[in-house]
Design a protein around this motif. Structure first.
Motif, PDB file in Angstrom:
ATOM      1  N   ALA A 144       1.124  -1.285   0.094  1.00 29.32           N
ATOM      2  CA  ALA A 144       0.253  -0.415   0.298  1.00 29.32           C
ATOM      3  C   ALA A 144       0.928   1.409   0.107  1.00 29.32           C
ATOM      4  CB  ALA A 144      -1.007   0.153   1.315  1.00 29.32           C
ATOM      5  N   GLY A 145       1.958   0.996   0.532  1.00 30.13           N
ATOM      6  CA  GLY A 145       2.889   2.194   0.312  1.00 30.13           C
ATOM      7  C   GLY A 145       3.912   2.638  -0.409  1.00 30.13           C
ATOM      8  N   SER A 149       0.351   0.921  -4.148  1.00 28.88           N
ATOM      9  CA  SER A 149      -1.010   1.539  -3.869  1.00 28.88           C
ATOM     10  C   SER A 149      -2.028   1.295  -3.529  1.00 28.88           C
ATOM     11  CB  SER A 149      -1.492   2.106  -5.648  1.00 28.88           C
ATOM     12  OG  SER A 149      -2.197   2.554  -5.400  1.00 28.88           O
ATOM     13  N   ALA A 150      -2.563   2.109  -2.410  1.00 26.72           N
ATOM     14  CA  ALA A 150      -2.823   1.563  -1.546  1.00 26.72           C
ATOM     15  C   ALA A 150      -4.429   0.792  -2.033  1.00 26.72           C
ATOM     16  CB  ALA A 150      -3.845   2.807  -0.649  1.00 26.72           C
ATOM     17  N   LYS A 173      -4.057  -2.992  -1.818  1.00 27.59           N
ATOM     18  CA  LYS A 173      -4.420  -3.500  -0.576  1.00 27.59           C
ATOM     19  C   LYS A 173      -4.384  -4.970  -0.409  1.00 27.59           C
ATOM     20  CE  LYS A 173      -5.425  -2.790   3.433  1.00 27.59           C
ATOM     21  NZ  LYS A 173      -6.306  -1.671   4.495  1.00 27.59           N
ATOM     22  N   GLU A 175      -4.456  10.468  -2.858  1.00 24.57           N
ATOM     23  CA  GLU A 175      -4.558   8.661  -2.020  1.00 24.57           C
ATOM     24  C   GLU A 175      -5.673   8.740  -2.315  1.00 24.57           C
ATOM     25  OE1 GLU A 175      -2.157   6.679  -0.947  1.00 24.57           O
ATOM     26  OE2 GLU A 175      -0.883   8.646  -1.646  1.00 24.57           O
ATOM     27  N   THR A 176      -6.464   7.291  -2.363  1.00 24.36           N
ATOM     28  CA  THR A 176      -7.553   6.689  -1.704  1.00 24.36           C
ATOM     29  C   THR A 176      -7.661   5.777  -1.301  1.00 24.36           C
ATOM     30  OG1 THR A 176      -7.126   5.015  -4.270  1.00 24.36           O
ATOM     31  CG2 THR A 176      -8.007   7.226  -4.079  1.00 24.36           C
ATOM     32  N   TYR A 177      -9.290   5.181  -0.244  1.00 17.77           N
ATOM     33  CA  TYR A 177      -8.860   3.889   0.166  1.00 17.77           C
ATOM     34  C   TYR A 177     -10.572   3.222  -0.915  1.00 17.77           C
ATOM     35  CZ  TYR A 177     -12.298   6.837   3.625  1.00 17.77           C
ATOM     36  OH  TYR A 177     -13.653   7.891   3.510  1.00 17.77           O
ATOM     37  N   ASP A 225     -12.577  -0.626   4.191  1.00 20.13           N
ATOM     38  CA  ASP A 225     -10.878  -0.955   4.825  1.00 20.13           C
ATOM     39  C   ASP A 225     -10.418  -0.178   6.493  1.00 20.13           C
ATOM     40  OD1 ASP A 225      -9.395  -1.025   2.222  1.00 20.13           O
ATOM     41  OD2 ASP A 225      -8.908   0.636   2.391  1.00 20.13           O
ATOM     42  N   ALA A 233      -1.196   3.211   5.731  1.00 21.57           N
ATOM     43  CA  ALA A 233       0.252   3.582   4.653  1.00 21.57           C
ATOM     44  C   ALA A 233       0.133   4.833   3.792  1.00 21.57           C
ATOM     45  CB  ALA A 233      -0.351   2.535   4.363  1.00 21.57           C
ATOM     46  N   GLN A 234      -1.236   4.225   3.635  1.00 18.26           N
ATOM     47  CA  GLN A 234      -1.516   6.514   3.242  1.00 18.26           C
ATOM     48  C   GLN A 234      -0.937   7.570   3.312  1.00 18.26           C
ATOM     49  OE1 GLN A 234      -3.518   3.853   3.536  1.00 18.26           O
ATOM     50  NE2 GLN A 234      -5.549   3.489   2.009  1.00 18.26           N
ATOM     51  N   THR A 237       0.677   7.402   6.205  1.00 20.88           N
ATOM     52  CA  THR A 237       1.855   7.984   5.641  1.00 20.88           C
ATOM     53  C   THR A 237       2.949   8.297   5.185  1.00 20.88           C
ATOM     54  OG1 THR A 237       2.110   5.592   7.629  1.00 20.88           O
ATOM     55  CG2 THR A 237       4.692   6.417   6.687  1.00 20.88           C
ATOM     56  N   LYS A 238       2.357   8.864   3.826  1.00 19.56           N
ATOM     57  CA  LYS A 238       2.640   8.730   2.599  1.00 19.56           C
ATOM     58  C   LYS A 238       2.921  10.336   3.184  1.00 19.56           C
ATOM     59  CE  LYS A 238       2.386   5.861  -1.131  1.00 19.56           C
ATOM     60  NZ  LYS A 238       1.849   6.216  -2.012  1.00 19.56           N
TER      61      LYS A 238
END
Lengths: 294, 384
Positions: free
Chosen positions: A258-259, A262-263, A266, B201-203, B207, B212-213, B215-216
């Motif tokens: 993810a890091g 790409s998330a 995941k 970023e997307t999720y 989730d 992780a997103q 942290t970026k």
């Protein structure tokens, strides 16, 4: 420097998520090792643990510790009823039929939970505060430490149980050859029941300790159950270190993927790993190849 | 044979005659039927439930006061469960079986887009309670909406950031219809306000962790984080922000403008800012605000009836019922007349804002419809 710090954070987050997967995977392994079936309702016990705790805290107004204990007890009873009503009457059925029954049971349990508690998401407060702890630039929550500690405790306890106690040994005997175990005086029915009770209790405990991090709702069991299943497959269905490493590995790869990739991928990462393992090393990463398990 | 035929025809004529007669008498005495489609259950229930409650409350009130020019209203509420297929079936039922004169709802953009072709074809006016820009852009003859457009929320956040001299923003949006629409608008309008999107970023809606997103984002040059989603995702984002020790200001969308967000995010909600309709901070508005009276009125009525705070989403239904009431008062109960009168709505100070519809604009609101609120000590605080 930034990259190192970032990497460290991914590793730490990955390990803490992985510990959860390991604990859920553990419940799968326990039933598999006693009966040879894979219990796809395992995720629902994770959900029950979290939802029941929220229910006992909010509706019955119990303090945290009694609420947790009661939630585990009720989930265990559900597990026992499940075994008595759905598994035992079909004792001589193929494992495949039993596995399909567990899928049916999981849909049933989820449906009942939805009817009782609705579709809302609920939150459980952290056991000991939610101020992050700093570790070489990366952060971790006190709740993650709880998860690590409880996972280790469960694993050590079960190792001792299965290797040294007479009941644990009897359970293992049943998985290798129920008939021979029966002839040697082991009550096979009781052992199967016990394995369901134990795995429901562990599932519920997993659901409770992660609820403060991930929140809980009637449908959290599906995905968490699948992740736990991945962990246990990587670990070769062992109820020991294999599953722990499987879970941690899965958490790590997810977090790093993810890091750095790409998330969006995941969940895909978890399932690609699952497929690869099933194709290439169906016996798991850590188990020696066996011929037929008789 | 001949005799038989003519008897049958005679019979049909009789039945038709009587049914016309019956229909005539029923029509004169029966209330005017209004359809309502809300996602009362299902994932969008935090929207649909207060909307249903509000619509029922308002129609009861109108009927208690003697109806509109002596004619009572009958509200027929159907639950779409946030499912576009269900919405399609139900809109056909409302129009063909119940013969409603107008429809309010649905709650979500997906449901609304699905039923637009039907109401357009049948010529039944629809006042939607969903937010998507595309509902009224381009303008459709029979479709209006009371929920504020996404773009108004985006503008509100960007204007605030601009006033604080912040230029670099990080986006974290959910990968569903609401998040995708927000992300599109955020990216589209960033340039106008001198914003640079340094992280996008997307999720997934289900989730469990967004660490992780984030942290970026933590290690990017962002000066603020904008998250676009509906509960529980944004609450997890807020918690993960705190978990990672990120000190940047966090902005959420109007999609979490209910107390549920504060409940789920707990301490992590502190300091989060979001654009919202004025209803959640009604008592903090200045006395000169033209909406204040209507807002306080709604909040107290809702509390008296349902024991909860009336919120942003219920407000959409309130506005829809009030606009409809006015249109029926002025033009009578035929669908075409209702449509024409709705389009003439001017300066209606409702819950969502001050509505001014026109043939070119069926959304009717400007960015004044939103205020920026900050969460302090578990409650909303108006940012002035």
């Amino acid at each position: 420097m930034d990259n190192v710090r970032q990497l460290f954070q991914y590793i730490l987050s990955g390990l803490s998520n992985g510990a959860i997967y390991a604990l859920i995977g553990f419940g799968f392994a326990m039933i598999y090792n006693a009966t040879g079936i894979i219990n796809f309702a395992q995720g629902e016990f994770v959900m029950l643990g979290g939802m029941l705790t929220v229910f006992f805290l909010a509706a019955v107004k119990l303090p945290l510790v009694p609420a947790i204990i009661l939630a585990i007890v009720v989930s265990t009873i559900v597990g026992i009823i499940f075994e008595r009503l759905a598994i035992r009457p079909l004792k001589n059925a193929q494992p495949l039929s039993l596995i399909i029954i567990t899928i049916g049971a999981s849909i049933f349990i989820r449906g009942v939970a939805m009817l009782i508690w609705g579709k809302d998401t609920h939150v459980l407060r952290d056991f000991s505060g939610n101020d992050p702890l700093y570790l070489a630039g990366a952060t971790i929550l006190p709740q993650n430490l709880w998860i690590f500690a409880i996972t280790v405790l469960i694993i050590v306890a079960s190792k001792i149980f299965f290797s040294y106690s007479i009941v644990g040994k009897a359970m293992r005997a049943c998985s290798y050859n129920p008939q021979a175990a029966g002839l040697a005086g082991v009550n096979v029915n009781n052992m199967v029941l016990l394995s369901f009770a134990l795995s429901s209790a562990i599932g519920a405990l997993a659901g409770i300790i992660i609820a403060p991090l991930t929140m809980t709702a009637y449908d959290v069991g599906i995905l968490l159950g699948l992740k736990g299943f991945c962990a246990v497959i990587i670990g070769g269905m062992s109820s020991g270190l294999g599953t722990v490493i499987g879970g941690l590995l899965l958490g790590l790869l997810e977090s790093l993927g993810a890091g750095f990739i790409s998330a969006s991928y995941k969940d895909a990462i978890a399932f690609i790993i699952l497929l690869l393992i099933l194709f290439i090393r169906p016996e798991g990463l850590f188990r020696k190849k066996e011929t037929e398990r008789v | 044979m001949e005799v038989f035929m003519s008897r049958r025809i005679l019979g049909i004529v009789f039945v038709l005659f009587f049914s016309f007669l019956m229909a005539g008498t029923v029509l004169a005495a029966s209330p005017l039927k209004i359809g309502a489609l809300f996602a009362v259950t299902g994932p969008a229930s935090p929207l649909g439930e207060p909307e249903r409650n509000t619509a029922v409350m308002m129609v009861d009130e109108i009927n208690k006061a003697g109806g509109i020019k002596g004619q009572k209203l009958e509200l027929i509420v159907e639950d779409t469960q946030g499912d576009a297929t269900k919405a399609m079936q139900l809109v056909n039922k409302l129009i063909k079986n119940d013969k409603v004169a107008a429809i309010i709802g649905p709650s979500t953009t997906g449901d609304t887009m699905a039923i637009i072709p039907v109401v357009e074809k049948e010529g039944i006016p629809l006042i939607a309670c969903a937010a998507g820009n595309k509902i009224t852009d381009p303008v459709k003859k029979f479709v209006f909406k009371t929920a504020q457009n996404d773009v108004l929320a985006v503008t509100k956040i960007y204007k605030y950031l601009q006033s604080k001299n912040m230029k670099n923003v990080a986006l974290i949006t959910v990968s569903d219809g609401f998040g995708a629409s927000g992300r599109e608008q955020l990216k589209l309008h960033a340039g106008e306000f001198g914003m640079t999107i340094v992280s996008d970023e997307t999720y997934g809606p289900k989730d469990d962790f967004m660490t992780a997103q984030l942290t970026k984002i933590r290690d990017s040059k962002a000066q603020a984080i904008i998250c676009w989603g509906t509960n529980p995702g944004p609450a997890k984002v807020a918690r993960n922000v705190k978990q990672l020790g990120i000190k940047l200001p966090v902005f959420m969308s109007h999609g979490v403008s209910s107390k549920k967000f504060i409940e789920l995010a707990g301490d992590a909600a502190e300091g989060v800012m979001l654009p919202s309709g004025k209803v959640i901070v009604a008592d903090q508005l200045s006395a000169s605000d033209p909406q204040k009276k209507e807002l306080l009125n709604y909040v107290s009525k809702y509390r008296a009836k349902y024991g909860q705070e009336g919120d942003h989403f219920g407000g959409h239904a309130y506005d829809a019922v009030m606009i409809l009431k006015k249109a029926i008062e002025l033009g009578g109960g035929s669908p075409a007349a209702i449509r024409d009168q709705i389009e003439k709505t001017k300066n209606f100070a409702g819950i969502g804002g001050i509505f001014n519809y026109s043939p070119q604009d069926h959304a009717g609101l400007t960015s004044d419809a939103f205020v920026l609120v900050k969460i302090e000590k578990g409650d909303w605080k108006l940012v002035k």
